[in-house]
Write an enzyme that holds these catalytic residues in place. Structure first.
Site, PDB file in Angstrom:
ATOM      1  N   GLU A  10      41.335  29.582  42.724  1.00 51.95           N
ATOM      2  CA  GLU A  10      40.549  30.146  41.629  1.00 51.95           C
ATOM      3  C   GLU A  10      41.431  30.811  40.577  1.00 51.95           C
ATOM      4  OE1 GLU A  10      37.341  32.595  42.940  1.00 51.95           O
ATOM      5  OE2 GLU A  10      36.529  31.083  44.303  1.00 51.95           O
TER       6      GLU A  10
ATOM      7  N   GLU B 138      35.431  27.022  50.454  1.00 53.40           N
ATOM      8  CA  GLU B 138      34.667  28.197  50.840  1.00 53.40           C
ATOM      9  C   GLU B 138      33.201  27.901  50.573  1.00 53.40           C
ATOM     10  OE1 GLU B 138      37.865  31.668  49.350  1.00 53.40           O
ATOM     11  OE2 GLU B 138      35.828  31.581  48.527  1.00 53.40           O
TER      12      GLU B 138
END
Length: 534
Positions: free
Chosen positions: A160, A261
């Site tokens: 990210e 995730e």
């Protein structure tokens, strides 16, 4: 909440230990067991406490290595097995610690490991991204440490980092990290180990991100794509969650994709009804499973278990996930029968208002040898007692004195303009700038002073490989270095769990021909074989 005796659970689970772990191979956009060709789907759990997982400076660089304490692994693995876990994701490992016992325990339980290469204080910072020789050494030190384990599945070069349109320039530096790490693995003749990226689910940039990391030269591109996605909350559905759209978007992606995730906690306890979809017929042709976030209960309330006084207590989320996992039986294609047609990489996104990273060229290859050669040949360098906190002001002064002085350390991902020394660490870059100005002033003594912040040194003439590297870089540092670095990262760049000193310094970044100064963060920062890329 149910509480289990760790000893009793371990005895029950490990009665069946020592089963062989088959090789996992990549063919096209799928993972397979090498032995029988059965498709491999990740039943994963994120496994790490107290660690920052994205591309920012957290302010706390301490972390707990999850695979360095055999007693903790022995405590937790039985619970992971109860969840039918075959993969864990760890976010920060300490290369100076021994991981043999935990990795062997995991292998005995049939569990593979995907490891992030960064650590909280040493990662690509989205706010002023760069790819440096120091970061390269951190990344390769993790590779060196993990490559020997047969159940190492692969690595994430970033998590990210670009998370919205205004920091997409950072993706160029992450892709350079992917490229250099892949090249290092080949150069060291390690078994093939995939290097990927884990992205957030930002609607404005997610398609460009996926395309950018997949496009162009395969040697520069990711080997797999991890998606951190939390859009299925409670009793949602394939359509309401947007999983249907995401699945269509990746239907022709040329490398494996999986959820790096997942597990929205807006509805609690989590029901994990998305498990049936993820491992069902609607998704398994495209997705290779996923990794639930996360094992440990922390303040963010995503835990499957609580640990108090070394005693594990399962939460309602654990029971719900276990129940859902017991129902799945994903069926895929056999490797021998699989002839991938989605072999073409994506088209690279164009630079525009919503995407700011040029596809090519990427930032230069991290090359510590070149940086050290440059510093050794410089006649003007930073003073020995110069504090890192003062680097920024000195950069601003030197680079503003004369046009072109800092061209050799420019790093502009939007224009694709990179100096040959832009991958050096800040102190080395500062040496380049000081020396360039000193030379432009005909080596006047007062041109290497800056109120005692710089000093002259006896320089050494570049010879041998140093001469070749610096000739390619050019006198002003604007050339292209094509020679690969010759060193390894085994001992260098190792992180410690006690953290490292942080120095925030300002280095030059040229934007559309004008010099601007950006914040640049640097930190003194059981059996079977592994994954083959077919």
């Amino acid at each position: 909440m149910k509480t289990f005796s760790t000893f009793a659970a371990a005895a029950a689970i490990f009665a069946t230990a020592n089963a062989a772990v088959d090789h996992i191979v990549i063919k096209g956009s799928k993972f397979f067991y090498e032995g029988n060709g059965t498709q491999f789907f990740m039943n994963g759990v994120a496994y790490q406490q107290d660690v920052s997982t994205n591309g920012t400076l957290s302010g706390n660089d301490e972390y707990t290595d999850p695979l360095a304490d055999p007693s903790v692994c022995r405590r937790d693995i039985p619970f992971l097995v109860q969840l039918r876990t075959n993969t864990i994701r760890v976010y920060a490992l300490d290369p100076e610690k021994n991981h043999d016992d935990c990795m062997n325990q995991l292998a005995d339980a049939g569990i593979y490991v995907i490891a992030d290469l960064s650590q909280p204080g040493q990662s690509i910072n989205r706010d002023d991204a760069s790819w440096t020789d120091d970061l390269f050494e951190r990344y390769t030190s993790v590779v060196d440490m993990m490559a020997k384990y047969d159940n190492t599945l692969g690595f994430f070069a970033g998590n990210e980092v670009s998370n919205q349109a205004n920091n997409t320039v950072a993706s160029a530096f992450v892709k350079a990290a992917v490229r250099d790490t892949k090249a290092y693995i080949k150069r060291q003749r390690y078994r093939p180990l995939g290097v990927g990226y884990a992205t957030n689910d930002d609607k404005d940039i997610r398609e460009d991100l996926a395309a950018y990391f997949n496009c162009g030269d395969p040697d520069d591109a990711i080997d797999f794509w991890g998606y951190n996605i939390y859009s299925w909350c409670g009793r949602s559905s394939f359509q309401r969650s947007g999983f249907d759209v995401r699945t269509r978007e990746f239907a022709s992606y040329s490398v494996p994709v999986f959820f790096a995730e997942y597990g929205c906690n807006e509805v609690q306890p989590r029901l994990f009804t998305e498990v049936g979809a993820l491992y069902g017929d609607e998704m398994t042709d495209v997705w290779s499973g996923g990794i639930v976030y996360m094992y440990f209960q922390e303040t963010n309330d995503f835990g499957l278990v609580e640990v108090n006084n070394n005693r594990v207590s399962t939460l309602a989320d654990f029971d719900n996930l276990s129940s859902q996992m017991a129902r799945i039986d994903p069926t895929g294609v056999n490797m021998a029968d699989y002839n991938p047609t989605n072999t073409q990489p994506a088209d690279c996104p164009a630079v525009n208002r919503g995407w700011r990273a040029q596809a090519t060229p990427l930032p230069p290859v991290a090359n510590k040898e070149l940086c050290e050669c440059m510093v050794n040949s410089a006649s003007c360098v930073p003073a020995d007692d110069l504090d890192e906190d003062d680097y920024g002001d000195l950069f601003g002064t030197v680079c503003g004195l004369e046009d072109g002085i800092c061209a050799g350390i420019e790093h502009n991902a939007t224009t694709g303009s990179y100096g040959a020394y832009s991958m050096c660490n800040p102190k080395q870059q500062l040496a380049f700038a000081l020396n360039a100005y000193f030379q432009s002033q005909n080596r006047r003594q007062d041109a290497c002073d800056f109120r005692g912040q710089a000093k002259t040194q006896r320089s050494s003439d570049a010879s041998g490989n140093c001469e070749r590297l610096m000739d390619q870089a050019g006198e002003d540092g604007t050339g292209t270095v094509t020679s690969a670095p010759t060193g390894t990262g085994a001992a260098a760049g190792s992180a410690t769990s006690s953290g490292a000193a942080v120095g925030a310094v300002t280095v030059p970044r040229m934007e559309t021909g004008l010099m601007q100064l950006g914040l640049y963060v640097v930190v003194a920062m059981f059996s079977g074989a592994g994954m083959l890329l077919l």
